[in-house]
Scaffold this active site. Sequence first.
Site, PDB file in Angstrom:
ATOM      1  N   ALA A 116      38.715  36.734  52.788  1.00  0.00           N
ATOM      2  CA  ALA A 116      38.872  38.188  52.799  1.00  0.00           C
ATOM      3  C   ALA A 116      37.964  38.865  51.786  1.00  0.00           C
ATOM      4  O   ALA A 116      37.522  39.995  52.001  1.00  0.00           O
ATOM      5  CB  ALA A 116      40.332  38.550  52.514  1.00  0.00           C
ATOM      6  N   ASP A 142      51.688  34.754  52.430  1.00  0.00           N
ATOM      7  CA  ASP A 142      50.683  34.507  53.469  1.00  0.00           C
ATOM      8  C   ASP A 142      50.633  33.027  53.853  1.00  0.00           C
ATOM      9  O   ASP A 142      49.559  32.429  53.929  1.00  0.00           O
ATOM     10  CB  ASP A 142      49.306  34.983  53.005  1.00  0.00           C
ATOM     11  CG  ASP A 142      48.327  35.181  54.163  1.00  0.00           C
ATOM     12  OD1 ASP A 142      48.796  35.249  55.323  1.00  0.00           O
ATOM     13  OD2 ASP A 142      47.115  35.265  53.918  1.00  0.00           O
TER      14      ASP A 142
END
Length: 303
Positions: A52, A166
Amino acid sequence: MGCTVARKRCISSDKISIIDTSPMQFKSKIIDNNQTSHLSDYASLSFLGVGAFGEVLSVRHIPTGTYRAQKIIKKSNFRYEDVISGVILKESLILSRLNHPNVIKFYEVLEDSYNYYIITELCEGGSLRERVNKFNQIPETMVIEIMKQILDALCYIHNKNLVHCDIKLENILLTSSSSNVIKIADFGCSQFIEPETNLNRLCGSLHYLAPEVIKNNYREKADIWSCGILALIMLTGALPYSGNNKEAIKEKIKSITTNELLEKMSQVSFEAQDFVRQMLETDPDKRITAENARKHPWLNTGV
């Protein structure tokens, strides 16, 4: 070419001053030490992927001859205030406080004028996503071995009042292609929780989100739901739900029942179904804890 010299950020827990660990923020002050480290101490070997916040390389630490992973985070992608405060390094700060055989090991952070370089343990076996892509369905015996390790790590993480936020196939790494030893990675979404206080920041990967996360009111049991989805995918080779867009999938997650989720698992053992059922309880108050999931008979008696 000349060698680039980078400052070394000291991340040891005794030199971290936590200013605010509320659910919405994680600010930190990192105190520099007097040591310097050269980026030239690391020799780049291969490209591992893009996360990310930047690309990840495999590197060799020349002074020790060990192989490590290097995540490169561009400062230009963040606000000036975030760079100065050190909030970008939240994941490093968290990892520096964790010490568990099934959590990725953190080594150090280097920086120059343009980037941060986060150095962690290298897992050469790839991710569970790659393992599932290769075999489609993973045998129950292997899933048992993997889930034991994930839950051992989550027991440890949750006991530190930390929610990973996550858990997914891509964030479970294998130490080698011939091994089933795993490491939980990517703590970029992780949040600390306080007693009687729920989290409300939507964070994580869509197909693994617990219903209460989408409703912005959750605690550590959101990780257990994600583990249940992960186990379901390993055992069946299929995603639990589909939709035309993100909003449609979110609505499906909020309305789906546990029995609907288990319909895909008719070909696996009753014990495996019961294990997943207890993790995919839609009411988080009734959902099993990491500690109790680790004690489930399926994990401790085999298939």
